[in-house]
Design an enzyme around this catalytic site. Structure first.
Site, PDB file in Angstrom:
ATOM      1  N   HIS A  31       0.789  -1.331  -0.031  1.00  0.00           N
ATOM      2  CA  HIS A  31      -0.040  -0.186  -0.037  1.00  0.00           C
ATOM      3  C   HIS A  31       0.979   1.336   0.114  1.00  0.00           C
ATOM      4  O   HIS A  31       2.232   0.965   0.137  1.00  0.00           O
ATOM      5  CB  HIS A  31      -0.884   0.046   1.218  1.00  0.00           C
ATOM      6  N   HIS A  34       3.988   1.163   2.037  1.00  0.00           N
ATOM      7  CA  HIS A  34       5.331   0.568   1.621  1.00  0.00           C
ATOM      8  C   HIS A  34       5.713   1.524   0.317  1.00  0.00           C
ATOM      9  O   HIS A  34       7.107   1.615   0.298  1.00  0.00           O
ATOM     10  CB  HIS A  34       4.867  -0.747   0.936  1.00  0.00           C
ATOM     11  N   GLY A 144       9.171   1.353   8.652  1.00  0.00           N
ATOM     12  CA  GLY A 144       8.394   2.229   8.948  1.00  0.00           C
ATOM     13  C   GLY A 144       8.184   2.502  10.601  1.00  0.00           C
ATOM     14  O   GLY A 144       8.212   1.848  11.183  1.00  0.00           O
ATOM     15  N   LYS A 145       8.004   3.859  10.760  1.00  0.00           N
ATOM     16  CA  LYS A 145       7.977   4.181  12.253  1.00  0.00           C
ATOM     17  C   LYS A 145       6.482   3.827  12.845  1.00  0.00           C
ATOM     18  O   LYS A 145       6.390   3.676  13.979  1.00  0.00           O
ATOM     19  CB  LYS A 145       7.869   5.660  12.414  1.00  0.00           C
ATOM     20  N   LYS A 146       5.824   3.315  11.869  1.00  0.00           N
ATOM     21  CA  LYS A 146       4.307   2.739  12.353  1.00  0.00           C
ATOM     22  C   LYS A 146       4.623   1.641  13.329  1.00  0.00           C
ATOM     23  O   LYS A 146       3.871   1.413  14.459  1.00  0.00           O
ATOM     24  CB  LYS A 146       3.528   2.546  11.239  1.00  0.00           C
ATOM     25  N   SER A 183      -1.630  -3.561   6.155  1.00  0.00           N
ATOM     26  CA  SER A 183      -2.125  -4.573   5.050  1.00  0.00           C
ATOM     27  C   SER A 183      -3.464  -5.327   5.881  1.00  0.00           C
ATOM     28  O   SER A 183      -4.264  -5.617   5.326  1.00  0.00           O
ATOM     29  CB  SER A 183      -1.270  -5.556   4.912  1.00  0.00           C
TER      30      SER A 183
END
Ligand code: AMP
Length: 273
Positions: A31, A34, A144-146, A183
């Site tokens: 997504h 990414h 990713g910081k997520k 995702s």
């Protein structure tokens, strides 16, 4: 774009390249989150490698390994359109054998927060990231910081094992309503997607409190829990960037993390203050 599934073939292919290599490991169902990692990798490197590998060892028994969204053809298309040079698409048997050497997550930081409810999860994450980094041997790798705890543990592994790759942290990409792209959002019903907005709303409220100089961690967590109610909360924590609990937000050194269950889906998010 070259697609390679054999780790030895990829190693051989990259062996004599003198270019800088940016590497983006993913589990697929790509997504915009990414894609932002891929864009950053393209900006900073001459060659970009993306891996799509649904890593079985980071799923616990009974988790969603078998139902995790799989979009192989769309992923290939997205990588091609995003200017990826090499897509690494291995099968589990290309990566794992029997009687494996594994990396153990650190005893404290690997077993709090997400590691508390998913005890072997970060062993699986660190083991696969180590394998992938050894296969690709990139100049830089993008995360990713997520997934802040994952990013923290990978950075720690790279430092403590004296690895030479540079780890680059990339900001979280969100939908316009605030929901962090994931995702696993594909599992959400329309109603659940609405409920999931409470996550970013709670983080937004925390950042508003901080901007009004309300820095007390307990007060912030209390407010966030009110906003998240009645969702099942795994944790809401105010930590410093070393993942230690702090009584007050320290501007420039704080991450506030949330993980909740929406329907049957675990969703996590955070803000860096
Ligand atoms: P995954 O495929 O979920 O394992 O994610 C692969 C990489 O993309 C990880 O480094 C994630 O932290 C990162 N990522 C996932 N979602 C987002 C997002 N919404 N924004 C930025 N990076 C993300």
């Amino acid at each position: 774009m070259k697609i390679i599934s054999n780790p030895f073939e990829l190693k051989e292919y990259l062996k004599n390249k003198n270019e800088t290599v940016g590497f983006v490991p993913t589990m697929g169902a790509l997504h915009e989150g990414h894609i932002s990692l891929i864009k950053k990798a393209k900006e900073q490197n001459e060659l970009v490698v993306v891996s799509v590998f649904l890593n079985p060892t980071q799923f616990l028994k009974g988790e969603d390994l078998d139902t995790y969204p799989k979009k192989d053809e769309a992923d290939k298309h997205i990588c091609k359109l995003s200017g990826v040079d090499i897509l690494f698409f291995p099968k589990a048997e290309d990566i794992y054998g029997d009687d494996e050497v594994t990396i153990n997550a650190p005893k404290v930081r690997g077993f709090v927060l997400e590691g508390n409810s998913r005890p072997s999860h970060f062993n699986g994450v660190l083991t696969v990231v180590m394998k992938l980094l050894n296969i690709v041997n990139p100049t830089r790798a993008y995360f990713g910081k997520k997934d802040a705890q994952q990013l923290n543990l990978i950075s720690l592994m790279v430092k403590q094992l004296f690895m030479s790759v540079e780890i680059v942290a990339v900001d979280t990409v969100r939908e316009s309503g605030g929901l962090a792209l994931s995702s696993r959002n594909a599992y959400l019903s329309v109603h659940e997607r609405q409920e999931a907005l409470k996550i970013s709303a709670s983080l937004h409220s925390a950042s508003m409190m901080v901007s009004k100089k309300i820095l007390d961690s307990k007060e912030i967590v209390k407010k966030m829990r009110e906003i998240l109610s009645p969702l099942e909360i795994f944790y809401v924590e105010v930590l410093n960037r070393d993942f230690e609990q702090i009584s007050h937000v320290e501007i420039g050194n704080t991450v506030i993390l949330v993980e909740v269950k929406v329907g049957t889906t675990r969703l996590l998010d955070n803000i860096w203050l």
